[in-house]
Design an enzyme around this catalytic site. Sequence first.
Site, PDB file in Angstrom:
ATOM      1  N   VAL A  11      14.694  -7.255 -16.153  1.00 33.06           N
ATOM      2  CA  VAL A  11      14.149  -8.595 -15.875  1.00 33.06           C
ATOM      3  C   VAL A  11      12.684  -8.686 -16.302  1.00 33.06           C
ATOM      4  CG1 VAL A  11      13.562 -10.213 -14.022  1.00 33.06           C
ATOM      5  CG2 VAL A  11      15.739  -9.011 -13.971  1.00 33.06           C
ATOM      6  N   ASN A 212      24.555 -16.902  -7.886  1.00 30.57           N
ATOM      7  CA  ASN A 212      25.302 -15.721  -8.326  1.00 30.57           C
ATOM      8  C   ASN A 212      26.568 -15.515  -7.496  1.00 30.57           C
ATOM      9  OD1 ASN A 212      23.747 -15.111 -10.480  1.00 30.57           O
ATOM     10  ND2 ASN A 212      22.828 -13.259  -9.649  1.00 30.57           N
ATOM     11  N   CYS A 264      23.751  -7.405 -11.183  1.00 28.82           N
ATOM     12  CA  CYS A 264      23.451  -8.550 -10.304  1.00 28.82           C
ATOM     13  C   CYS A 264      24.569  -8.943  -9.347  1.00 28.82           C
ATOM     14  CB  CYS A 264      23.086  -9.753 -11.154  1.00 28.82           C
ATOM     15  SG  CYS A 264      21.479  -9.558 -11.905  1.00 28.82           S
ATOM     16  N   LYS A 324      29.762  -5.489 -19.763  1.00 28.44           N
ATOM     17  CA  LYS A 324      30.222  -6.646 -20.535  1.00 28.44           C
ATOM     18  C   LYS A 324      29.727  -6.440 -21.966  1.00 28.44           C
ATOM     19  CE  LYS A 324      26.396  -9.803 -19.962  1.00 28.44           C
ATOM     20  NZ  LYS A 324      25.986 -11.154 -19.649  1.00 28.44           N
ATOM     21  N   ARG A 331      25.598  -0.309 -15.423  1.00 32.89           N
ATOM     22  CA  ARG A 331      25.537  -0.451 -13.966  1.00 32.89           C
ATOM     23  C   ARG A 331      26.740  -1.232 -13.433  1.00 32.89           C
ATOM     24  NH1 ARG A 331      19.520  -2.613 -13.386  1.00 32.89           N
ATOM     25  NH2 ARG A 331      20.078  -3.496 -15.400  1.00 32.89           N
TER      26      ARG A 331
HETATM   27  C1  UDX Z   1      24.382 -12.639 -14.129  1.00 31.23           C
HETATM   28  C2  UDX Z   1      24.123 -14.149 -14.054  1.00 31.23           C
HETATM   29  O1  UDX Z   1      24.984 -14.843 -14.956  1.00 31.23           O
HETATM   30  C3  UDX Z   1      22.673 -14.457 -14.352  1.00 31.23           C
HETATM   31  O2  UDX Z   1      22.437 -15.836 -14.183  1.00 31.23           O
HETATM   32  C4  UDX Z   1      21.810 -13.650 -13.395  1.00 31.23           C
HETATM   33  O3  UDX Z   1      20.467 -13.884 -13.606  1.00 31.23           O
HETATM   34  C5  UDX Z   1      22.112 -12.169 -13.525  1.00 31.23           C
HETATM   35  O4  UDX Z   1      23.510 -11.954 -13.268  1.00 31.23           O
HETATM   36  P1  UDX Z   1      24.813 -10.854 -16.059  1.00 31.23           P
HETATM   37  O5  UDX Z   1      24.994  -9.856 -14.966  1.00 31.23           O
HETATM   38  O6  UDX Z   1      23.991 -10.495 -17.251  1.00 31.23           O
HETATM   39  O7  UDX Z   1      24.202 -12.224 -15.484  1.00 31.23           O
HETATM   40  O8  UDX Z   1      26.263 -11.187 -16.635  1.00 31.23           O
HETATM   41  P2  UDX Z   1      27.329 -12.379 -16.582  1.00 31.23           P
HETATM   42  O9  UDX Z   1      27.545 -12.861 -17.961  1.00 31.23           O
HETATM   43  O10 UDX Z   1      27.021 -13.375 -15.562  1.00 31.23           O
HETATM   44  O11 UDX Z   1      28.644 -11.556 -16.144  1.00 31.23           O
HETATM   45  C6  UDX Z   1      28.681 -10.846 -14.922  1.00 31.23           C
HETATM   46  C7  UDX Z   1      29.982 -10.123 -14.770  1.00 31.23           C
HETATM   47  O12 UDX Z   1      31.052 -11.042 -14.591  1.00 31.23           O
HETATM   48  C8  UDX Z   1      30.376  -9.277 -15.980  1.00 31.23           C
HETATM   49  O13 UDX Z   1      30.945  -8.070 -15.526  1.00 31.23           O
HETATM   50  C9  UDX Z   1      31.398 -10.118 -16.699  1.00 31.23           C
HETATM   51  O14 UDX Z   1      32.303  -9.342 -17.456  1.00 31.23           O
HETATM   52  C10 UDX Z   1      32.107 -10.771 -15.519  1.00 31.23           C
HETATM   53  N1  UDX Z   1      32.760 -12.041 -15.843  1.00 31.23           N
HETATM   54  C11 UDX Z   1      32.016 -13.118 -16.264  1.00 31.23           C
HETATM   55  C12 UDX Z   1      34.137 -12.173 -15.678  1.00 31.23           C
HETATM   56  O15 UDX Z   1      34.815 -11.223 -15.275  1.00 31.23           O
HETATM   57  N2  UDX Z   1      34.721 -13.380 -15.943  1.00 31.23           N
HETATM   58  C13 UDX Z   1      34.016 -14.472 -16.360  1.00 31.23           C
HETATM   59  O16 UDX Z   1      34.618 -15.534 -16.569  1.00 31.23           O
HETATM   60  C14 UDX Z   1      32.613 -14.326 -16.537  1.00 31.23           C
END
Ligand code: UDX
Length: 439
Positions: A11, A212, A264, A324, A331
Site C-alpha cells: 500500500v 471489503n 485484504c 490472483k 498471501r
Molecule cells: C481488494 C479490494 O478489491 C481492494 O479494493 C482493497 O483495497 C484491497 O483488497 P485485492 O486483494 O488486490 O483488492 O484483490 P481483488 O481483485 O479484490 O480480489 C480479492 C480476492 O477475491 C482474490 O483472491 C480474487 O481471486 C477473489 N475474487 C475476486 C473471486 O474469487 N471472485 C470474484 O468475482 C472477484
Amino acid sequence: MNIAIVGSGYVGLVTGICLSSIGHTVICVDNDEEKIRVLKKGGIPIYEPGLEELMIQQVKKKKLFFSSSIKEASSKSDVIFIAVGTPSKPNGDADLTYVENVAREIALSMTSYKLIVEKSTVPAETGKRIERTIILNLPRKLKNKVTFDVASNPEFLREGSAIKDFMNPDRLVFGVESKKAEKILCEIYKPLKAHIVVTDTNSAEMIKHASNSFLATKISFMNSVSQICDRVGADVLKVAEGMGLDKRIGRSFLNAGIGYGGSCFPKDVDAFIRLSEKSGYDFALLREVRRINEDQRASFLKIIEDKLWIIKNKTIGVLGLAFKANTDDMRNAPSIDIIKALQHEGAKIKAYDPKAMENAKQVFENVTFCADAYSVAKGSDCLLLLTEWAEFKDLDFKRIARLMKQSIVFDGRNLYKDHNLRDLGFEYFGIGRGNLSGK
Ligand code: UDX
C-alpha cells in the site's frame, strides 16, 4: 506538497509512487533498512504492473525519495501517511502495534503542524487512538505548541491494477475532524478529479471494512450458488451473467472459484467480525461468508479426490500459485491450502506461476517448480488451474494432452469457459458448471 509515507509495503509504495507522479514530493519510509537500500538502488520488492517504471521516472525527477528514518521524513513533510501493516492476531483482531509505534515516533519528531493520515486498513476509532497516542508522547516542551490533525483516507487499490485504480478511483474517502484536514486532502488529490466523500474518521474507517466485507460476501454468495449449480446441472457463468445485468447487482465480483484470498479480504472480514463482536453485535452473516470461503477450497479438493480416486503418488500439475492474476503475492493464496492438503495425501506436486514462484518457494516444501505450463503438464495425472493468468488461456491443449499421463483438468477459476477441452479428449471440471451432477 511534501508528503511522507510510513511503511513501504504494498500500500505504502503504490501510494507514495502514485502521489509523487501527480505532483507531490514524497519520501517513502520503512524501518527495514535492507528494503530501503534496495529501493534507493532502483530495485522494487513487489511486482505490480507499471510500478517499477513509474518509480524510476519519479526518482529521476527528484520527486521521490526513500529513508529509514521517520524523524527525517516527518521533519521534511507537511502530511504523513501511515501505511504500515495491520496483520491479524490469532483471534482475528487487527494488530495495531505498528500503527501505535509510528504514531509515537511522529510525536517525538513533530516540530510544526502535521496532518497524519491513516492509509492502512484499521478498525473504527483507530484515528482517535492515534490522536491520543500523539498527545501522550509529545515532548513536554512541544505540548500545546504544535498542532496536528488525524484523518482517515482508506485505499481501495486492487493488486495487479493498482496504478490504474489510483489514477481513476471510483471514489475518494476523506475521514476528517477539521476543515483544515479536509482542505489539505482535497489539495493532495486535486489532479485526480474523483468523486469525494467527506465524513468523520470513524465512518471512513467503517467504509473500508464494510466495502471489503461486502465484496467478500458477493463472492461467497456466488460460491454457494455454484455449489447448487453443480448439484442441479446449472451453469454458474450463465447465472452470473443473468444476475449481473441487473444494475442493482452488477456483474463484478460474481466469479465463483476456489475462494477469495490475498492480504485484504480474509484479514478485513476477520477484523470486521471482531469489531462487531466487541461493539456488542454478532455479524453472523460475515462468519458464514468466511466459512463458505473455506469450504470452497475443501469442496474443490473433494472433487479432485473423487475423480483421481487415490491421491498418493499421483503427480499433480498446478498452473498458477499467486492469490490472483497479475501479482506475485502469495498471501492467503488458495493454492497454499490446496497444495498442502494434496501433499498431505501423498501427491507429488509440480507447479508454475509467471511471477509468484520466488515467493512460493518460501511457502512450499517438496514442490517441483517448472519453467512453464508444458513442463508442468509432462507426466502429470491431472492439471489444476489455480490462478487465472492470461497466458494460461491460450495454451496448446493438444500438446498438453500428449504430455500428460491422464488428460484431466480441474479449473478452479473457470478460465477455460470458452474452450471445449472435452472435444480434445480432456475430462474437464470447472466450478459450478453443472458437470458434477451427472446430467
Ligand atoms: C481488494 C479490494 O478489491 C481492494 O479494493 C482493497 O483495497 C484491497 O483488497 P485485492 O486483494 O488486490 O483488492 O484483490 P481483488 O481483485 O479484490 O480480489 C480479492 C480476492 O477475491 C482474490 O483472491 C480474487 O481471486 C477473489 N475474487 C475476486 C473471486 O474469487 N471472485 C470474484 O468475482 C472477484
